[in-house]
Enzyme design. Structure first.
Site, PDB file in Angstrom:
ATOM      1  N   CYS A 337      22.483 -74.234  12.856  1.00  0.00           N
ATOM      2  CA  CYS A 337      22.013 -74.168  14.249  1.00  0.00           C
ATOM      3  C   CYS A 337      20.508 -74.391  14.430  1.00  0.00           C
ATOM      4  O   CYS A 337      20.102 -75.167  15.303  1.00  0.00           O
ATOM      5  CB  CYS A 337      22.407 -72.835  14.877  1.00  0.00           C
ATOM      6  N   ARG A 366      26.181 -69.135   1.482  1.00  0.00           N
ATOM      7  CA  ARG A 366      26.217 -67.731   1.897  1.00  0.00           C
ATOM      8  C   ARG A 366      26.662 -66.868   0.715  1.00  0.00           C
ATOM      9  O   ARG A 366      27.625 -67.216   0.016  1.00  0.00           O
ATOM     10  CB  ARG A 366      27.186 -67.529   3.072  1.00  0.00           C
ATOM     11  N   GLN A 384      30.404 -77.061   6.572  1.00  0.00           N
ATOM     12  CA  GLN A 384      30.864 -76.663   7.900  1.00  0.00           C
ATOM     13  C   GLN A 384      30.910 -77.890   8.798  1.00  0.00           C
ATOM     14  O   GLN A 384      29.955 -78.669   8.846  1.00  0.00           O
ATOM     15  CB  GLN A 384      29.893 -75.634   8.473  1.00  0.00           C
ATOM     16  N   ASP A 386      30.218 -78.656  11.784  1.00  0.00           N
ATOM     17  CA  ASP A 386      29.469 -77.976  12.835  1.00  0.00           C
ATOM     18  C   ASP A 386      29.125 -78.932  13.978  1.00  0.00           C
ATOM     19  O   ASP A 386      28.923 -80.128  13.758  1.00  0.00           O
ATOM     20  CB  ASP A 386      28.171 -77.435  12.229  1.00  0.00           C
ATOM     21  N   HIS A 388      26.914 -78.697  17.998  1.00  0.00           N
ATOM     22  CA  HIS A 388      26.270 -77.909  19.050  1.00  0.00           C
ATOM     23  C   HIS A 388      26.206 -78.745  20.317  1.00  0.00           C
ATOM     24  O   HIS A 388      25.808 -79.910  20.284  1.00  0.00           O
ATOM     25  CB  HIS A 388      24.877 -77.462  18.606  1.00  0.00           C
ATOM     26  N   LYS A 468      33.450 -65.887  22.710  1.00  0.00           N
ATOM     27  CA  LYS A 468      33.945 -67.042  21.965  1.00  0.00           C
ATOM     28  C   LYS A 468      35.451 -67.185  22.116  1.00  0.00           C
ATOM     29  O   LYS A 468      36.153 -66.260  22.537  1.00  0.00           O
ATOM     30  CB  LYS A 468      33.600 -66.909  20.485  1.00  0.00           C
ATOM     31  N   HIS A 514      28.196 -73.328  20.174  1.00  0.00           N
ATOM     32  CA  HIS A 514      28.469 -73.645  18.774  1.00  0.00           C
ATOM     33  C   HIS A 514      29.953 -73.999  18.686  1.00  0.00           C
ATOM     34  O   HIS A 514      30.789 -73.340  19.303  1.00  0.00           O
ATOM     35  CB  HIS A 514      28.223 -72.442  17.872  1.00  0.00           C
TER      36      HIS A 514
END
Length: 644
Positions: A337, A366, A384, A386, A388, A468, A514
């Site tokens: 992000c 992680r 990921q 991902d 945005h 979410k 996200h």
């Protein structure tokens, strides 16, 4: 006698005497419901079936059919098992015993690990306790009284749990038969409701997941109100073992995890890498075709960036680093992000530019504790998918509905058609304007309803920075896997002070969404392996066709067929070993290759192949051109229809 007005889930209202219980209400509806009832939900709170309802309230009677009812049933079963363990192993210390997705576990401190014969003894003792039909009852104690009670008994884990509660808090205990446990409940009316159960396995587990704490022994179990349900579960369990991605990953030569590299870090072998490449190529093209721009960002960043984003405050224990370079500290990225927001800040934006949809296959790192690492499903380095979205105020419902449709399109392309969908709302501890929360939740709700998706509201389970939508896909065995998330964020736009110029010329804060569809490529790949049991659809299969020659004198024609397949873009291999055709077929079957083209004298003369389908056998002779065209057609339609 005073009465209370009870509202049922269908909206109807009926008066009952004050103090009536969930059991009384169930019995008034039908004897069958009273027999099947497990617990009751009053004003949204779970209660024991015998709880006296003092005021007007919406009420739902819970059975094993409802998720909340199953949780109560399994949690109660964990108490029954804990009693059996306590009576068979004097001196055992009790830790926790929560329900899980299917069944429960309980953690114990014992002198030595449990053995298979121990589980048999525990099961026998559980059967005795169940046959007592002992009722569950609740008592409340003062916090300090509860601490002293457990200190005297030497139950240090229970003491620690109670000490974590606020001062002045009351503590509830549940009793049945000769057993007591610290528990907020609720529980089933009596042990006799459990009609079938099985202890599945044991494992080690650190107290509170901390490898620096005591290693405990965990026992997993399942239980049901009908014997047939247990039989069905055990059949599913056997099928799940056959589909285990860790076993198939090795058998099909897809990936490797090596201690020489590090736990939780995946090495993609050639066959697995081919599948990953197909997944990623499809993902990229679909995003480009649907209004996304692709971006790339580095694997590390200055620690200051992660401080600004809040990760060093809220997520530091899961981050790798810092790494010192040029006297400055860097950290490996746990998320993508902040990079995307930094890109957004590189220029000024107008409302006409929005929405912006930026997507990235970004590898993140992680720290997951050793005890939770699990094949591809829980790793320390993963990619990921991902994205945005930067959205103008007033456009959010439209954007969310579009995102949901795109999400379902991607998931259905991989063969998934059944979902559990959850809308998670504002938690007790949250940041941001409550009005923004209300708007965001309404936007998510409106989008779900516009697309026509049934969903469950998960009250208070949103992230601290926004509500979410979570989409769990159902695999071939009906198991739910968390993959897709569409997440509002009120925090990062403020932290990074991003804005756009609206139609009135004023600077305004954009909404940020996200969005991950697959979740992580590694985990999604693991789900695909288990969903298809390694029998991937042709478009994903690492080798789509294996050309098999009956004898060495047909190898030249086999090589020519292989060349034609590759020229057509079909992933193919040639088995021209001096082996019998039966052995070649078995080798291809073990690797679950979708198609085999068998070549002998008649096929070579007629420019044809005898086609075999994995798991089905012979499906006929076709010319090489026809066979190649059929494979290509199946690749194009993702195997959702079978041209063969």
């Amino acid at each position: 006698m005073a009465q209370v007005q009870i509202q049922f889930p269908d909206g109807s209202v009926k008066p009952f005497d004050s103090g009536t219980t969930g059991y009384d209400i169930a019995k008034s509806i039908s004897g069958r419901l009273a027999k099947e009832a497990i617990a009751v939900k009053v004003n949204g709170d779970l209660r024991d079936l015998g709880y006296p309802i003092p005021d007007d309230a919406p009420v739902e009677i819970l059975t094993f059919r409802e998720a909340a009812g199953r949780e109560v049933f399994w949690h109660s079963s964990s108490h029954i098992m804990a009693q059996a363990v306590q009576e068979l192993f004097p001196g055992v210390k009790l830790a926790i015993g929560p329900p899980i997705d299917e069944g429960w576990y309980y953690d114990f401190e014992v002198d030595k690990p449990f053995l298979p014969q121990d589980l048999e003894r525990i099961e026998k003792k559980m059967a005795e306790i169940i046959s007592e039909k002992a009722p569950f009852r609740c008592e409340v104690k003062d916090r300090q009284e509860a601490i002293e009670h457990y200190r005297e008994k030497g139950e240090s884990y229970k003491v620690e749990l109670i000490e974590g509660l606020p001062e002045g808090e009351t503590v509830s205990f549940y009793y049945h038969s000769r057993f007591e446990d610290l528990c907020r409940g609720p529980h089933i009316p009596s042990t006799g409701i459990v009609k079938a159960f099985k202890l599945i396995s044991t494992s080690g587990a650190y107290w509170r997941g901390d490898e620096n704490r005591q290693m405990l022994q965990r026992i997993y179990g399942v239980s049901y109100p009908k014997k047939g349900m247990l039989e069905d579960y055990l059949q599913r369990l056997e099928e799940a073992k056959k589909r285990d991605h860790r076993v198939l990953g090795k058998q099909l030569e897809l990936y490797t995890i090596s201690n020489d590299v590090g736990a939780g870090l995946i090495l993609w072998r050639p066959r697995g890498a081919r599948i990953r490449n197909e997944i990623e190529n499809f993902w990229r093209q679909e995003h480009l075709d649907n209004g996304y721009d692709l971006v790339y960002s580095p694997h590390v960043a200055l620690k200051d960036l992660w401080h600004q984003s809040g990760h060093t405050d809220f997520y530091a224990e899961n981050m790798y680093g810092p790494i010192k370079v040029d006297e400055r500290e860097f950290q490996l990225r746990p998320m993508n992000c902040p990079f995307h927001i930094t890109m957004y800040k590189s220029r000024l934006w107008s409302y006409r530019d929005l929405p912006l949809r930026w997507a990235e296959l970004g590898t993140v790192y992680r720290y997951e504790r050793p005890g939770v690492l699990h094949g591809l499903m829980r790793v320390r380095g993963f990619t990921q998918d991902d994205a945005h979205h930067f959205v103008a105020r007033g456009k959010i419902t439209e954007e969310l509905a579009w995102t949901l449709r795109f999400c379902l399109h991607i998931l259905s392309s991989f063969g998934f058609s059944e979902y559990d969908i959850f809308l998670s709302t504002r938690p007790e501890k949250a940041i941001g304007d409550p009005e923004d929360w209300k708007m965001a939740e309404e936007g998510l709700r409106d989008a779900l309803e516009e697309v026509g998706l049934p969903y469950t509201v998960d009250e208070g389970e949103g992230a601290f920075y926004g509500p979410k939508i979570d989409i769990q896909i159902k695999d071939a065995l009906g198991r739910a896997w968390q993959c897709s998330t569409i997440q509002f964020d009120f925090s990062l736009p403020d932290r990074f002070d991003i804005s756009y110029t609206d139609a009135d010329g004023q600077k305004k804060r954009p909404f940020m969404v996200h969005r991950a569809l697959l979740g992580s490529v590694e985990r999604f790949f693991g789900v695909l392996i288990e969903h298809y049991a390694g029998n991937f659809p042709v478009w994903l299969a690492p080798v789509q066709v294996k050309v098999l020659t009956i004898a060495d004198n047909f190898n030249e024609f086999g090589a020519a067929v292989l060349k034609r397949l590759k020229k057509a873009g079909v992933r193919a291999e040639l088995d021209d070993r001096s082996e019998k055709i039966g052995a070649k077929i078995r080798a291809a079957e073990v690797l679950k290759i979708p198609y085999m083209f068998v070549i002998g004298g008649r096929e070579a003369e007629a420019d044809s192949v005898a086609v075999r389908r994995h798991g089905k056998g012979d499906i006929g002779v076709r010319t090489v051109d026809e066979a190649v065209a059929a494979i290509k057609a199946e690749v194009v339609n993702k195997g959702l229809t079978d041209p063969a």
